[in-house]
Design an enzyme around this catalytic site. Sequence first.
Site, short mmCIF file in Angstrom:
data_model
loop_
_atom_site.label_atom_id
_atom_site.label_comp_id
_atom_site.label_asym_id
_atom_site.label_seq_id
_atom_site.Cartn_x
_atom_site.Cartn_y
_atom_site.Cartn_z
N HIS A 126 0.82 -1.23 0.00
CA HIS A 126 0.00 0.00 0.00
C HIS A 126 0.85 1.27 0.00
O HIS A 126 0.31 2.37 -0.22
CB HIS A 126 -0.93 0.03 1.21
CG HIS A 126 -2.02 -1.00 1.18
ND1 HIS A 126 -2.85 -1.17 0.10
CD2 HIS A 126 -2.40 -1.92 2.10
CE1 HIS A 126 -3.70 -2.16 0.35
NE2 HIS A 126 -3.45 -2.63 1.56
N ASP A 163 -2.88 -10.48 -2.64
CA ASP A 163 -3.49 -10.01 -1.39
C ASP A 163 -4.94 -9.64 -1.66
O ASP A 163 -5.30 -9.24 -2.77
CB ASP A 163 -2.72 -8.78 -0.91
CG ASP A 163 -3.07 -8.36 0.50
OD1 ASP A 163 -2.31 -8.69 1.43
OD2 ASP A 163 -4.11 -7.69 0.67
N HIS A 165 -6.45 -7.11 -0.68
CA HIS A 165 -6.54 -5.67 -0.87
C HIS A 165 -5.70 -5.25 -2.07
O HIS A 165 -4.63 -5.81 -2.31
CB HIS A 165 -6.04 -4.92 0.37
CG HIS A 165 -6.75 -5.30 1.63
ND1 HIS A 165 -6.28 -6.27 2.48
CD2 HIS A 165 -7.90 -4.84 2.17
CE1 HIS A 165 -7.11 -6.39 3.51
NE2 HIS A 165 -8.10 -5.54 3.35
N ASP A 243 -4.75 -12.90 3.22
CA ASP A 243 -5.96 -12.45 3.90
C ASP A 243 -7.22 -12.72 3.10
O ASP A 243 -8.32 -12.37 3.54
CB ASP A 243 -5.87 -10.97 4.29
CG ASP A 243 -5.18 -10.12 3.24
OD1 ASP A 243 -4.86 -10.63 2.15
OD2 ASP A 243 -4.94 -8.93 3.51
#
Length: 305
Positions: A126, A163, A165, A243
């Site tokens: 991120h 991931d 995200h 995740d």
Amino acid sequence: MSLVFISHPACALHDVGDEHPESPERLDAINDRLIASGLDYSILRAEAKKASRKQLYLAHDKTYVDKLFACTPKEGRVQLDDDTSMMPRSLEAALYAAGANIMAVDMLMQGKAGQAFCAVRPPGHHAERDKAMGFCLFNNVAVAAHWAMHKYKLERIAIVDFDVHHGNGTEDIFFNDPRVLFCSSYEYPFYPFNVGPGNEHILNLPLPAGTDGDTFRQAVTDNWLDKLDAFAPQLILISAGFDGHYEDDMAHFRLVETDYDWITRELKIIANKHCSGRMLSSLEGGYAMSALGRSVTVHIKAMME
């Protein structure tokens, strides 16, 4: 050649509180499962070195990097955004996390290892060129890619981010750099909510809540695999977030260990074809401890086989 597992004790020193999901115990869960599985005896372990400022400047804005060095607190915490904070040892942990990825590139490119897994934290995908986000200070995989292009003059690097995200930071850093083919699958709409349009070398793959393994595999097959093969990468980097596992309550995917095994083996086919099997995987998300340990173990095993 063996797979090298790179980490450093300092990566456990970034501790933002007992209730925070991105905890030092994540690394313990991975190590415990590797030992229990017997896989620990088949890997080469190496201790990371710190990344230098000059190495970080390859991927990040100089002013941003210098700011993180300057604002490291002697006690308490400094809040960088709503989700990301620095404690007294956070910068040290982040330097070893980025440094582990640099070491992995060196070992792969110098023929000292066949594949690499970086068990590091804080995570990185991120972190944008000039901004911390989503638990991330430095973009570890982006630093690795830039180091590979800078030192070894690579011209085609694939980064695959599974991931749950979106890897917004990696997209930000490489949006105008066609030397990098960036593939990111993620739950949408979901954090970080700022998904860009992508382009010919930024292959975003938004998937709905409830996505299971069959849906995930079909989407990856339809949207990524042929393009990765055609790109003929000289090195494959993986932002390995676990995740999306159904046991992880940070998101709403329904993946299981065999799905991580599958995508790893598909990438290994491409790596074997184009870059002598060279794959570097760096830990991103994954917050359900048992699922994280099991998923990383099958991921590492698939890279090795």
